[in-house]
Structures are given as C-alpha cells and as structure tokens.
Design an enzyme around this catalytic site. Sequence first.
Site, PDB file in Angstrom:
ATOM      1  N   PRO A 120       0.820  -1.202   0.000  1.00  0.00           N
ATOM      2  CA  PRO A 120       0.000   0.000   0.000  1.00  0.00           C
ATOM      3  C   PRO A 120       0.863   1.266   0.000  1.00  0.00           C
ATOM      4  O   PRO A 120       1.921   1.296   0.609  1.00  0.00           O
ATOM      5  CB  PRO A 120      -0.776  -0.080   1.319  1.00  0.00           C
ATOM      6  CG  PRO A 120      -0.683  -1.484   1.762  1.00  0.00           C
ATOM      7  CD  PRO A 120       0.557  -2.054   1.166  1.00  0.00           C
ATOM      8  N   THR A 122       2.570   2.775  -2.362  1.00  0.00           N
ATOM      9  CA  THR A 122       3.801   2.864  -3.138  1.00  0.00           C
ATOM     10  C   THR A 122       3.595   3.588  -4.462  1.00  0.00           C
ATOM     11  O   THR A 122       4.538   3.734  -5.223  1.00  0.00           O
ATOM     12  CB  THR A 122       4.365   1.463  -3.432  1.00  0.00           C
ATOM     13  OG1 THR A 122       3.302   0.641  -3.894  1.00  0.00           O
ATOM     14  CG2 THR A 122       4.971   0.861  -2.186  1.00  0.00           C
ATOM     15  N   GLY A 123       2.376   4.020  -4.734  1.00  0.00           N
ATOM     16  CA  GLY A 123       2.166   4.829  -5.931  1.00  0.00           C
ATOM     17  C   GLY A 123       1.530   4.094  -7.093  1.00  0.00           C
ATOM     18  O   GLY A 123       1.680   4.508  -8.241  1.00  0.00           O
ATOM     19  N   LYS A 124       0.792   3.022  -6.822  1.00  0.00           N
ATOM     20  CA  LYS A 124       0.169   2.272  -7.913  1.00  0.00           C
ATOM     21  C   LYS A 124      -0.918   3.107  -8.585  1.00  0.00           C
ATOM     22  O   LYS A 124      -0.969   3.199  -9.817  1.00  0.00           O
ATOM     23  CB  LYS A 124      -0.425   0.957  -7.379  1.00  0.00           C
ATOM     24  CG  LYS A 124       0.623   0.026  -6.797  1.00  0.00           C
ATOM     25  CD  LYS A 124       0.023  -1.257  -6.295  1.00  0.00           C
ATOM     26  CE  LYS A 124      -0.881  -1.055  -5.096  1.00  0.00           C
ATOM     27  NZ  LYS A 124      -0.177  -0.537  -3.913  1.00  0.00           N
ATOM     28  N   THR A 125      -1.780   3.707  -7.769  1.00  0.00           N
ATOM     29  CA  THR A 125      -2.849   4.525  -8.327  1.00  0.00           C
ATOM     30  C   THR A 125      -2.255   5.697  -9.095  1.00  0.00           C
ATOM     31  O   THR A 125      -2.656   6.010 -10.222  1.00  0.00           O
ATOM     32  CB  THR A 125      -3.761   5.040  -7.192  1.00  0.00           C
ATOM     33  OG1 THR A 125      -4.171   3.919  -6.399  1.00  0.00           O
ATOM     34  CG2 THR A 125      -4.978   5.728  -7.739  1.00  0.00           C
ATOM     35  N   HIS A 340      13.562  -3.127  30.000  1.00  0.00           N
ATOM     36  CA  HIS A 340      13.168  -3.852  28.794  1.00  0.00           C
ATOM     37  C   HIS A 340      13.862  -3.248  27.563  1.00  0.00           C
ATOM     38  O   HIS A 340      14.518  -3.951  26.793  1.00  0.00           O
ATOM     39  CB  HIS A 340      11.646  -3.789  28.654  1.00  0.00           C
ATOM     40  CG  HIS A 340      11.095  -4.449  27.438  1.00  0.00           C
ATOM     41  ND1 HIS A 340      10.415  -5.641  27.480  1.00  0.00           N
ATOM     42  CD2 HIS A 340      11.116  -4.091  26.123  1.00  0.00           C
ATOM     43  CE1 HIS A 340      10.056  -5.979  26.263  1.00  0.00           C
ATOM     44  NE2 HIS A 340      10.460  -5.056  25.417  1.00  0.00           N
ATOM     45  N   GLU A 341      13.727  -1.937  27.408  1.00  0.00           N
ATOM     46  CA  GLU A 341      14.305  -1.294  26.224  1.00  0.00           C
ATOM     47  C   GLU A 341      15.828  -1.376  26.252  1.00  0.00           C
ATOM     48  O   GLU A 341      16.465  -1.593  25.216  1.00  0.00           O
ATOM     49  CB  GLU A 341      13.854   0.164  26.116  1.00  0.00           C
ATOM     50  CG  GLU A 341      12.346   0.356  25.914  1.00  0.00           C
ATOM     51  CD  GLU A 341      11.797  -0.414  24.715  1.00  0.00           C
ATOM     52  OE1 GLU A 341      12.542  -0.646  23.742  1.00  0.00           O
ATOM     53  OE2 GLU A 341      10.607  -0.815  24.775  1.00  0.00           O
ATOM     54  N   HIS A 344      16.931  -4.678  24.871  1.00  0.00           N
ATOM     55  CA  HIS A 344      16.985  -4.710  23.404  1.00  0.00           C
ATOM     56  C   HIS A 344      18.273  -4.053  22.915  1.00  0.00           C
ATOM     57  O   HIS A 344      18.982  -4.579  22.066  1.00  0.00           O
ATOM     58  CB  HIS A 344      15.822  -3.908  22.802  1.00  0.00           C
ATOM     59  CG  HIS A 344      14.491  -4.587  22.859  1.00  0.00           C
ATOM     60  ND1 HIS A 344      14.278  -5.854  22.396  1.00  0.00           N
ATOM     61  CD2 HIS A 344      13.281  -4.145  23.298  1.00  0.00           C
ATOM     62  CE1 HIS A 344      12.994  -6.162  22.553  1.00  0.00           C
ATOM     63  NE2 HIS A 344      12.372  -5.146  23.104  1.00  0.00           N
ATOM     64  N   ASP A 417       7.065  -8.616  21.081  1.00  0.00           N
ATOM     65  CA  ASP A 417       8.419  -9.055  20.733  1.00  0.00           C
ATOM     66  C   ASP A 417       8.448 -10.557  20.516  1.00  0.00           C
ATOM     67  O   ASP A 417       9.042 -11.060  19.558  1.00  0.00           O
ATOM     68  CB  ASP A 417       9.396  -8.754  21.888  1.00  0.00           C
ATOM     69  CG  ASP A 417       9.622  -7.264  22.059  1.00  0.00           C
ATOM     70  OD1 ASP A 417       9.471  -6.539  21.071  1.00  0.00           O
ATOM     71  OD2 ASP A 417       9.945  -6.853  23.184  1.00  0.00           O
TER      72      ASP A 417
HETATM   73  P1  ADP Z   1      -1.144   2.973  -3.822  1.00  0.00           P
HETATM   74  O1  ADP Z   1      -2.193   3.106  -4.867  1.00  0.00           O
HETATM   75  O2  ADP Z   1       0.023   2.148  -4.238  1.00  0.00           O
HETATM   76  O3  ADP Z   1      -1.663   2.544  -2.499  1.00  0.00           O
HETATM   77  P2  ADP Z   1      -1.065   5.783  -4.156  1.00  0.00           P
HETATM   78  O4  ADP Z   1      -0.761   5.912  -5.582  1.00  0.00           O
HETATM   79  O5  ADP Z   1      -2.487   5.946  -3.781  1.00  0.00           O
HETATM   80  O6  ADP Z   1      -0.520   4.417  -3.594  1.00  0.00           O
HETATM   81  O7  ADP Z   1      -0.151   6.803  -3.350  1.00  0.00           O
HETATM   82  C1  ADP Z   1      -0.687   7.725  -2.443  1.00  0.00           C
HETATM   83  C2  ADP Z   1       0.075   9.037  -2.513  1.00  0.00           C
HETATM   84  O8  ADP Z   1       1.400   8.859  -2.030  1.00  0.00           O
HETATM   85  C3  ADP Z   1       0.227   9.534  -3.918  1.00  0.00           C
HETATM   86  O9  ADP Z   1      -0.860  10.346  -4.267  1.00  0.00           O
HETATM   87  C4  ADP Z   1       1.519  10.317  -3.867  1.00  0.00           C
HETATM   88  O10 ADP Z   1       1.289  11.624  -3.434  1.00  0.00           O
HETATM   89  C5  ADP Z   1       2.316   9.578  -2.836  1.00  0.00           C
HETATM   90  N1  ADP Z   1       3.218   8.623  -3.484  1.00  0.00           N
HETATM   91  C6  ADP Z   1       3.185   7.289  -3.351  1.00  0.00           C
HETATM   92  N2  ADP Z   1       4.153   6.708  -4.067  1.00  0.00           N
HETATM   93  C7  ADP Z   1       4.826   7.703  -4.684  1.00  0.00           C
HETATM   94  C8  ADP Z   1       5.936   7.733  -5.572  1.00  0.00           C
HETATM   95  N3  ADP Z   1       6.554   6.611  -5.968  1.00  0.00           N
HETATM   96  N4  ADP Z   1       6.368   8.933  -6.009  1.00  0.00           N
HETATM   97  C9  ADP Z   1       5.759  10.071  -5.615  1.00  0.00           C
HETATM   98  N5  ADP Z   1       4.701  10.096  -4.790  1.00  0.00           N
HETATM   99  C10 ADP Z   1       4.233   8.936  -4.311  1.00  0.00           C
HETATM  100 ZN    ZN Z   2      10.345  -4.929  23.358  1.00  0.00          ZN
HETATM  101 MG    MG Z   3      -4.179   3.058  -4.437  1.00  0.00          MG
END
Ligand code: ADP
Ligand code: ZN
Ligand code: MG
Length: 548
Positions: A120, A122-125, A340-341, A344, A417
């Site tokens: 999620p 990463t910019g697919k849309t 604890h911390e 680690h 953990d």
């Molecule tokens: P996905 O569809 O993979 O979940 P989105 O395309 O909806 O991700 O990304 C959400 C927002 O995050 C985008 O509108 C953009 O502003 C930013 N974003 C995500 N990936 C990139 C990228 N590779 N380069 C620039 N902006 C990005």
């Molecule tokens: Zn811990």
């Molecule tokens: Mg998306």
Amino acid sequence: MRVSPDLAKELQGHEVEFRGEIESTFLRSLFSWMVPILLFLGVWYFMMKRMGPGQGVMNFAGNKAKIFAEEDIPTRFVDVAGVDEAKGELEEIVQFLRTPEKFSRLGGRMPKGVLLVGPPGTGKTLLSRAVAGEAGVPFFSISGSEFVELFVGMGAARVRDLFKQAREKAPCIVFIDELDALGKARGMGMMGGHDEREQTLQQLLVEMDGFDPRVGVIIMAATNRPEILDAALLRAGRFDRQVLVDKPDLNGRLAILEVHAKRIVLSKDVNLRALAQRTPGLSGADLENILNEGALLAARANRDDVTMADLDEAVDRIVGGLEKKNRVINAEEKKRVAYHETGHALVAAFTPNADKVHKISIIPRGIAALGYTEQRPTEDRYLMSTSELEGKVQVMLGGRVAEQLVFGEGSTGAANDLQRATDLVRAMITQYGMGTTLGPVTYSRRNQPVFIPQDSTFAPPQAEYSEATAAALDEELRRFMEDHEQRVENLLGKHRELLENVAQRLLTAEIIEGKEFDELVKAEAAGDLPAPPPPLEAQAAPEQAPEA
Ligand code: ADP
Ligand code: ZN
Ligand code: MG
C-alpha cells in the site's frame, strides 16, 4: 354512513319520517386509483423521453452508477519517483496508447490487462494516472470495493456499461483499483461465496475476453494482495502482465522526497538525503505524509519555513505514533520499560551485524508501545544471512530476558516481541531452510500475503505438510527459541552493570541517543563506566516511603 340495523325499526316505531339512499362509492374509489396511476405514467413517460431511444428500463439502474472518463489527466511520470523499473515497463503501454495503429499494423499484440502489484502507498494509483497522462488518453477509474457495495445485479451492469463506454472512447485506459476486493478467489473466506461479487467478477472476465485489444483499450488494475486473486484473472489474455511497484530504496526515497518537497518551503538546513536515510521501509505515501506533517508543525510554531527539526519530529510521529508525554504510567511500570528497552539495545550492541541503536526511549508512543528502541540499518538490505536473522531474533528477545533478569519474572509487555521473534524463527525454519533437523525443504502454506501483514479475517492457511512434520516443526521452533533465549541471558548476565547503568540513565532522561549509548558501551569495555545520575525519586520528595 353506518347505521345500526335496528335504527329503521326504531324510527318506524316512533313514526318518524325517513328515507335511505344507497351512496355510490364507485366513482370515488375509481378516482383515488386513477390519479396516482396517471401521475406514475406521466413520470415514466418523462423519464423515457429523457433517456432517449435505444435505452431500456434496465439501463435506468446502470445509469445511476454511471462512470465518467477523466480527460486531460495532469499526472506525468516525473511525479512518480523511485519506481523506475515499473515506469520502464509501462513506457511501452504509453507508446501503444499514443499510436495504436503503429503497433497493430505490424501484427503485435498488446497486453489486454496490466496488473500493478505492490505494498500500500507505493504509488500504484498514481502510476496508472501517469500512464493516462503521458499518453493523453481518457481514464476510466473505479475501485473494486465499490462494486461490492452495489445492489444485486448492479455490479455486472456497471462493468458492462464501463466497457461499452471505454470502447467508444478508445484509445483509453480502464483502471480498476483494489482489484482484490472484486477478484478474490471464488469460494475463499469464511463467509462463503458472495454472489454479487462473483457475478461482477464473471462479467469482468467476459468483457475482458470479449474485446479486441487492437481497439486500444488497456485495462489496468492495482492490488496489494495478488496472492488472493482468482487464478482466472491472471490467465493469458486477461491480466497477463504484472508490474511490481515496490517500496523505494534509499535513492528512491530521496527522489520521492524531492518530488513532494517542491511545494513546501524548506529551510536551508534541511537535508533530504539524511531524511531518506532515516526512513527505510516507508512508502511514498508515508514520505509525503512526513513532509506534510513537518509543514504543519512549522506552521503551528509560526515559522517561515520548515526546518530539519520539524521533519525529524514528523518522522518520529509517523514512525512511532504520536508522542504522548503526559500519559500516566506508574513508576514500577516505567522502571520495567526502561530495563526492557535497555535489554533490546544491549543485545543489539553486542550482536555482530545487528543494526545500530539510534535511540532508546521510554516515552510512550501511540496506543501500544510503552517505549521503543530504534535501530537503523546503515544501508538498504535485500538479503539476510542466517547469523543476521539470528541476531534479529536475539535483539527481539533482549527486552523480555532483561525483565526476567532484573525483576525475576516477565510481563505482558513483551508479547509483541515474542510474537515477532516466533514468526521470524518459524520463517527461518519453514521458508529459508535454516533449521537443523528438517532439512533443506520449504514447508509452505498457501496464499500467504506477500506485502501486508496477514489479517485474521481469512480462514487459516492450509498446511502442505503432514501432521508428523508439523509436530517436528513445533519442536524445532521451541528448541530454537529456548536456545536463543539462553544465549541472550548469558550475554545480558555478562553486561549486567552496563544494563543497570543505562536503564537508570533512561529512567531520568527518558531518551538516550545512539551516540551517548555507544560511548557508554565503549566506556564499559575500557572499564571506566561513569556512574548514572541519582534516580528521580531521590531528587524529588518521594511520594511513598520506599519499602524496606
Ligand atoms: P497505492 O495506490 O500504491 O496505495 P497511491 O498511488 O495511492 O498508492 O499513493 C498515495 C500518494 O502517495 C500519492 O498520491 C503520492 O502523493 C504519494 N506517493 C506514493 N508513491 C509515490 C511515488 N513513488 N512517487 C511520488 N509520490 C508517491
Ligand atoms: Zn520490546
Ligand atoms: Mg491506491
């Protein structure tokens, strides 16, 4: 008018003059029926006229869910950073959409469907819009989850409508976001089949098979759960091309930060590369969020530009959840968290190849974490050796073991953990062939999510191994964990003085930076560990008398 049956008799008996008339109710009831029917017909006629010829009653339902094409999408490839490989693969699609004739003339067949897969954010849309923008073609987009909410029969109608429009507008792109919501393997999940979803999916398959790719309609879809997609969707002639949109590496993160930093007023001291170094594992959306959060912080402080400190704070917020200094936490718990911390951190310091300790904190963040030890890799990693993974497991166990050492017993704080350590060891044995008794075999389970943590809404994955192997796996898992725990116990026992020292410092300062921590580790090795500052209770007036 209702009359009692005895009334006439009574009236006669009293010699009253009277007469009765039978009222006709026919006309009145006819009238009360006719008006609504006429009205209904009138409205009907009006609607039919508006819809124009060739459109039937069924289309009335389809129209409500009408999908419009977006024209002139402003997004370009330069707006998407850090995913150069994916862009390279999509470049060909852009060329095809620009001049479909050129490709079909030579008999080349373009892919019908392109599936963007990746975690999620990463910019697919964004990437799919950039393809439409670069090619200058109309963009139809719809989300898989929207289909599922529709009334029975509407989903399929909508798909039909979508493709009909797309054919008229070709060349164009049809984009289905969150394809997994629609294209889940049939018969998966606990709820059994979802008829509406299956019908819609079926219609999508029919449409995809039914059109000629030469007309210039490219179907793009995005998902972060490719493993649950119905196999039928991935067959040749459907989404047969997959493009991986992965999380960005160091340079990718820098490039993404640069893209989004353009619209933010940054102070001169801002070093985006340093920010990129601090954020391995974050997605493009997270990075955008950090810049935005930094800008908000600067605005709140009435500054003229966004400083590095703002951005550092933003990273802390995004990464660790919101800082909650005022969260009430009792002294005993705080002490436990400090040890604890420190546990680690110490294990990390003495484990070769472990990521460097960047910060130890006992300021509660978010809802779950009472404290955290932040480690940072010095570089992006794509491979891990057995000893590195073992080191990770030991660092995870460090907190729990320190608690046991100091307080004589563990606490619930180490549950997460323990869970992570167990998962990692299980993966080492079952996936990476790093176990000792089960041989170089992967014992896989089907349909594991690749990109996002497994959720519990699905039925447990089916094991592809026998009961006997399962028992042996459990046994090996336990032995591994016990072995690692023992090693961590030995290590922390050897550095008990340092453990006390750092934990005491942490109790007063709440945060120890990586540099200070390194110095303490070095001082211990040199044999001149400076004494920690006196505990807070000794400085302030104690609220309760210490127990004898
Ligand atoms: P996905 O569809 O993979 O979940 P989105 O395309 O909806 O991700 O990304 C959400 C927002 O995050 C985008 O509108 C953009 O502003 C930013 N974003 C995500 N990936 C990139 C990228 N590779 N380069 C620039 N902006 C990005
Ligand atoms: Zn811990
Ligand atoms: Mg998306």
